[in-house]
Design a protein around this motif. Structure first.
Motif, PDB file in Angstrom:
ATOM      1  N   TYR A 113      53.098  53.409  65.005  1.00 16.36           N
ATOM      2  CA  TYR A 113      52.223  53.816  66.104  1.00 16.36           C
ATOM      3  C   TYR A 113      50.852  54.259  65.607  1.00 16.36           C
ATOM      4  N   ARG A 114      50.717  54.523  64.335  1.00 11.41           N
ATOM      5  CA  ARG A 114      49.432  54.981  63.814  1.00 11.41           C
ATOM      6  C   ARG A 114      48.317  53.994  64.180  1.00 11.41           C
TER       7      ARG A 114
ATOM      8  N   SER B  32      47.477  54.398  67.899  1.00  6.33           N
ATOM      9  CA  SER B  32      46.868  55.667  68.307  1.00  6.33           C
ATOM     10  C   SER B  32      45.350  55.615  68.302  1.00  6.33           C
TER      11      SER B  32
ATOM     12  N   ARG C  24      46.555  59.836  70.280  1.00  5.10           N
ATOM     13  CA  ARG C  24      47.635  60.365  69.428  1.00  5.10           C
ATOM     14  C   ARG C  24      48.899  60.627  70.225  1.00  5.10           C
ATOM     15  N   ASN C  25      48.733  60.973  71.515  1.00  3.27           N
ATOM     16  CA  ASN C  25      49.888  61.281  72.347  1.00  3.27           C
ATOM     17  C   ASN C  25      50.132  60.225  73.415  1.00  3.27           C
TER      18      ASN C  25
END
Length: 465
Positions: free
Chosen positions: A372-373, A376, A381-382
Motif C-alpha cells: 500500500y505504500r 498512499s 496514508r489512511n
C-alpha cells in the motif's frame, strides 16, 4: 591485430545502427524544423569525430604494435600538431554551438500574437488555463488551490474572473496558430515535453517558465513529464489535440470561466433524494452497497469522484470493455441523470450518508502495508482520498469491490479506453500487484485503516489474518 579488427567492427556497427535504427525522431508536428537541423549538425560533427578518432586509434594500435627490437621515439612536444588540433577542435565546437545558440534565440522569443496558455503540473496530472476576453491571465498562488479552485487563482483579482479553466489533462490548440505555454508547478519539479513539437522545459516550483511553438499537423499528441517527479512519474500523461480553426473555436466556446466555475450551483439534498430512488434499488437506501447486486457503497465517497464516474459511464469511458458485465449495467442507469444541476442535487443527498463500517477480510497485513505504500502517495496514508491527486477514498469500500476493481485494472478491463486518463494511470499502477494474494493483502490492509464492525482496535492491527 584482434583489437584493431574489433575497433573497425565497432565503427562499422555504430554507423549501420545509426542509419537503420527505429529509435529516431517522431514525425515533426510543429514549425521547429530548425531544432532537428541543429541536432543533425551535432550528430554529423560528433559522428565524423567518432569515426576519425577510432580509425586513428585502430591505425596507431596496428602501426605501433609490438615488434622485437623496436624502440619507441619519445617526442614531448609537437607545436604544429597541437596547433592543428586546437584549430580543428575550435571549429568543430563552434559549428555545434552556433546553430544551437541561433535556434535558442528564436526559442525564447515568442511572437506577440501567440495564444497564451498556462499548463500546471501536479503529481501526477496536468491542468490548463487560457485568458478570457481581456486577453490576460489573473494571478495565481498554489496556496489557494482547493477542490473549487484547483489552479489556485486569486479570487480578488478581477483579471482572473474570465480566465478559462481546463480542469482536464486534455488541451486543444488551433492549427497553424502560434502558442506560448506558460509552465507552473503546484508541487515539485516537473517537465513539459511534446516530442512531436520538439519542445521541452522544466516546471520549477515558485517560478514560471515557458515554451512556444506553432502546431502544423492536425492530430493527437502526448504530453510527457520528462523529469522524475515521484512514484507516479511514468503515468503523468496529458494530451494535446490540434484542430482546425472552426473546431477549435467550438471547443473554446464550451469552456467555463473561473467565475462560472465558482458559481456552479450547490446541490440540494432534498431534490437529490428523489433522484436517488433509482440508485437505492441497488446501492441501498443509505448508500451502503449491496454485494448480491454487485453494487458498491457510495456513502462517504467524495462528490467530485462520483461525478467523474457518472460522466465516465455516460461518455462510454467505463462499462464498454469486454468482461465488464457490471459496468455495462451502470451505463443505462447513468443516463437517467445527465443534467449538471440534477447531478449536484444527487451528490448532495449521497453526501449526507454516513460512511460504512466494512468487515475485515483475511490477508497478510504486513505485506499489505508494504504494497500500500505506493498507493498512499495518491490515496492518502489512511485511504482517505486526496482531491489534488484525483484519487478517491478507499477505506470505506467493501473488500469484494476493491478486489474486483484492482483485478479489472490489472487486466485492463478498466482503464483501457483511450480517453480514460485516470483509469489508465491506475491500470499501470495495478501491475505492481503480482498475484491474487498481493491483491488480497493490500485490500485487507486498506480495510484495516478504520475501525471494523465487530472488531477491536487490537484485532485490526494484527499483522496477519
Amino acid at each position: 591485430m584482434a583489437i584493431t579488427l574489433i575497433i573497425l567492427l565497432l565503427i562499422a556497427g555504430s554507423v549501420i545502427f545509426h542509419f537503420t535504427s527505429v529509435w529516431w525522431f517522431t514525425p515533426l508536428a510543429s514549425h521547429w524544423s530548425a531544432i532537428d537541423t541543429t541536432i543533425n549538425i551535432t550528430i554529423w560533427i560528433t559522428g565524423v569525430v567518432f569515426i576519425a578518432v577510432n580509425l586513428f586509434l585502430a591505425y596507431a594500435i596496428y602501426r605501433y604494435r609490438y615488434k622485437a627490437g623496436a624502440r619507441a621515439d619519445y617526442q614531448p612536444e609537437n607545436k604544429k600538431l597541437e596547433g592543428w588540433l586546437l584549430l580543428v577542435t575550435s571549429i568543430g565546437i563552434a559549428a555545434m554551438l552556433a546553430p544551437g545558440l541561433y535556434v535558442w534565440g528564436q526559442f525564447v522569443s515568442p511572437p506577440a500574437d501567440a495564444t497564451v496558455v498556462e499548463a500546471v503540473g501536479q503529481q501526477w496530472h496536468w491542468r490548463f488555463r487560457l485568458p478570457g476576453a481581456d486577453g490576460q491571465l489573473g494571478k495565481a498562488d498554489v496556496r489557494a488551490s482547493s477542490e473549487l479552485n484547483p489552479l489556485g487563482l486569486d479570487p480578488n483579482d478581477p483579471a482572473g474572473m474570465d480566465d478559462l479553466i481546463i480542469d482536464s489533462h486534455e488541451l486543444v490548440l488551433e492549427l497553424n496558430k502560434p502558442v506560448k505555454v506558460l509552465l507552473r508547478s503546484n508541487d515539485v519539479l516537473h517537465n513539459f515535453a511534446v516530442p512531436q513539437f520538439r519542445v521541452k522545459m522544466d516546471l520549477v516550483p515558485g517560478t514560471v517558465s515557458y515554451v512556444w511553438f506553432i502546431p502544423t499537423v492536425v492530430g493527437q499528441f502526448d504530453i510527457l513529464c520528462e523529469e522524475l517527479c515521484g512514484i507516479g512519474h511514468f503515468a503523468m500523461r496529458g494530451r494535446v489535440l490540434v484542430k482546425e480553426s472552426d473546431d477549435y473555436q467550438q471547443w473554446l466556446a464550451q469552456q467555463q470561466s473561473y467565475r462560472q466555475y465558482q458559481a456552479r450551483l450547490a446541490g440540494d439534498p432534498e431534490f437529490g433524494k428523489a433522484h436517488y430512488q433509482v440508485c437505492a434499488s441497488c446501492h441501498g437506501a443509505q448508500g451502503e452497497g449491496n454485494q448480491a447486486l454487485h453494487a458498491p457503497a457510495l456513502a462517504g465517497q467524495s462528490g467530485w469522484y462520483l461525478k467523474r464516474q457518472l460522466r465516465a459511464y455516460q461518455q462510454g469511458l467505463r462499462g464498454n470493455a469486454e468482461g465488464d458485465v457490471f459496468g455495462a449495467q451502470m451505463i443505462a442507469m447513468a443516463q437517467l441523470v445527465r443534467d449538471e444541476q440534477a447531478i449536484n442535487h444527487l451528490l448532495a443527498y449521497i453526501g449526507s450518508f454516513n460512511p460504512n463500517l466494512v468487515q475485515a477480510e483475511p490477508g497478510n497485513l504486513h505485506n499489505g502495508q508494504r504494497l500500500y505504500r505506493n498507493c498512499s502517495y495518491c490515496h492518502g496514508r489512511n485511504g482517505e482520498g486526496i482531491f489534488a491527486m484525483n484519487a478517491p477514498m478507499l477505506h470505506s469500500l467493501e473488500p469484494w469491490y476493491l478486489t474486483r476493481q484492482l483485478d479489472y485494472f490489472k487486466r485492463q478491463i478498466r482503464g483501457n479506453h483511450p480517453q480514460d486518463f485516470y483509469g489508465a494511470q491506475m491500470s499501470l499502477m495495478a501491475q505492481s500487484l503480482h498475484s491474487e494474494q498481493d491483491i488480497a493483502d493490500v485490500v485487507a490492509y486498506i480495510n484495516s485503516l478504520q475501525p471494523k464492525a465487530g472488531l477491536t482496535q487490537g484485532d485490526s492491527n494484527d499483522s496477519e489474518r
